[in-house]
Design a protein around this motif. Structure first.
Motif, PDB file in Angstrom:
ATOM      1  N   GLY A 115       0.811  -1.202   0.000  1.00 51.46           N
ATOM      2  CA  GLY A 115       0.000   0.000   0.000  1.00 51.46           C
ATOM      3  C   GLY A 115       0.848   1.257   0.000  1.00 51.46           C
ATOM      4  N   GLY A 116       0.382   2.289  -0.703  1.00 53.21           N
ATOM      5  CA  GLY A 116       1.134   3.531  -0.723  1.00 53.21           C
ATOM      6  C   GLY A 116       0.559   4.529  -1.706  1.00 53.21           C
ATOM      7  N   LYS A 117       1.284   5.635  -1.887  1.00 56.30           N
ATOM      8  CA  LYS A 117       0.887   6.695  -2.796  1.00 56.30           C
ATOM      9  C   LYS A 117       2.065   7.046  -3.690  1.00 56.30           C
ATOM     10  N   LEU A 118       1.815   7.055  -5.013  1.00 59.09           N
ATOM     11  CA  LEU A 118       2.863   7.366  -5.978  1.00 59.09           C
ATOM     12  C   LEU A 118       2.746   8.831  -6.374  1.00 59.09           C
ATOM     13  N   THR A 119       3.794   9.579  -6.117  1.00 61.29           N
ATOM     14  CA  THR A 119       3.800  11.017  -6.393  1.00 61.29           C
ATOM     15  C   THR A 119       5.000  11.363  -7.273  1.00 61.29           C
ATOM     16  N   PHE A 132       7.548   7.169  -4.363  1.00 58.02           N
ATOM     17  CA  PHE A 132       6.533   6.334  -3.735  1.00 58.02           C
ATOM     18  C   PHE A 132       6.575   6.536  -2.229  1.00 58.02           C
ATOM     19  N   HIS A 133       5.420   6.825  -1.641  1.00 54.31           N
ATOM     20  CA  HIS A 133       5.304   7.012  -0.207  1.00 54.31           C
ATOM     21  C   HIS A 133       4.485   5.861   0.378  1.00 54.31           C
ATOM     22  N   ARG A 191       2.301   3.550   2.709  1.00 55.04           N
ATOM     23  CA  ARG A 191       1.214   3.702   3.671  1.00 55.04           C
ATOM     24  C   ARG A 191       1.013   2.351   4.344  1.00 55.04           C
TER      25      ARG A 191
END
Length: 282
Positions: A109-113, A117-118, A120
């Motif tokens: 799980g995470g957030k791609l910016t 990649f961050h 979560r």
């Protein structure tokens, strides 16, 4: 009110893991089938009050979560163990060791910016009662090297310890000692149920590197699965059912479906289930 046997569910992903656990059951094993087709084999674990329901779920966390939820709703056990093999993430965790999950991470799980990649993270802790039983059990197992440490779980078979994914695990989940595919799904289902204690127990069959195929061909999975099953049964011999001993659980802790008890008197499944009993040779 009939005497009931407290139930513990033991889940596996692979046939080699299933066979390793099944070898510890008594000879009076009965297969039960849910109306949706899920099958478990039920038998008594000698020397305990536990009636053990064993299932082989197949690979992957999503599959494990869905089928675990179905089995927990069906059999209403007091505890669930996921038992199988895993790859080592630490130099001091050797092939043949066993890692017992104090924590289980879902690692993808995470957030791609634009900055990268961050992660979560999601994490579930092993049941304190089961972890404490495991600590005690390991002290009495000669020749078993156990680690009560976190486990990483993702739908990835890791065979390159220098890959970007391996580096991500090392950087973000640095305390993980092993990596596998199903544990997070199973413990998430147990957590959502709100009633079931859960623990993941993994025998180390490889080092999550290019040598995995060679290790598997050399029988490392069979040996790791057998060691994990040995530890799991030792944990259950230490873990006491809620509601006292003598083969009878407290009413609120007994296995129920539809308001009735699942009754295993004399090794016979007398309670109602969704589905049917079948002959093991069917």
């Amino acid at each position: 009110m009939p005497q009931t046997s407290p139930i513990v569910v033991v889940l596996t992903a692979l046939a080699v893991e299933y066979d390793a656990v099944r070898a510890h059951l008594d000879d009076e094993v009965e297969e039960l089938v849910h109306e949706d087709g899920t099958r478990v084999e039920c038998g008594r674990l000698a020397g305990t009050d536990w009636r053990l329901a064993l299932a082989e779920l197949g690979e992957g966390a999503v599959n494990a979560s869905a089928l675990t939820a179905q089995i927990l709703g069906w059999l209403r056990p007091q505890a669930v163990l996921f038992v199988g093999v895993a790859g080592s993430l630490k130099d001091d965790v050797a092939i043949g060791d066993v890692v017992i999950g104090t924590k289980v991470y879902a690692v993808q799980g995470g957030k791609l910016t634009p900055e990268g990649f961050h992660a979560r993270p999601e994490v579930w802790h092993g049941s304190n009662r089961l972890v404490q039983a495991a600590r005690s059990a390991l002290r009495g197992l000669d020749g078993v090297r156990g680690h009560l440490k976190p486990i990483a779980c993702g739908d990835v078979v890791l065979t390159d310890e220098k890959s970007a994914f391996a580096e991500f695990i090392h950087r973000t989940y640095n305390d993980s000692n092993a990596i596998e595919m199903e544990g997070a799904g199973a413990v998430h289902a147990a957590h959502v149920s709100g009633q079931v204690e859960a623990l993941v127990i993994r025998g180390i069959s490889d080092r999550a590197n290019p040598g995995k195929a060679e290790a598997d061909q050399g029988g490392s999975q069979e040996r790791a699965a057998a060691r994990a099953a040995e530890v799991a049964m030792a944990v259950l011999r230490k873990h006491r059912p809620r509601g006292g001993t003598g083969g009878s659980a407290a009413p609120e802790e007994s296995a129920r479906y539809g308001g009735d008890h699942i009754d295993f008197r004399g090794g016979v499944f007398n309670g109602p289930v969704i589905g049917k009993r079948v002959d093991r040779n069917e």
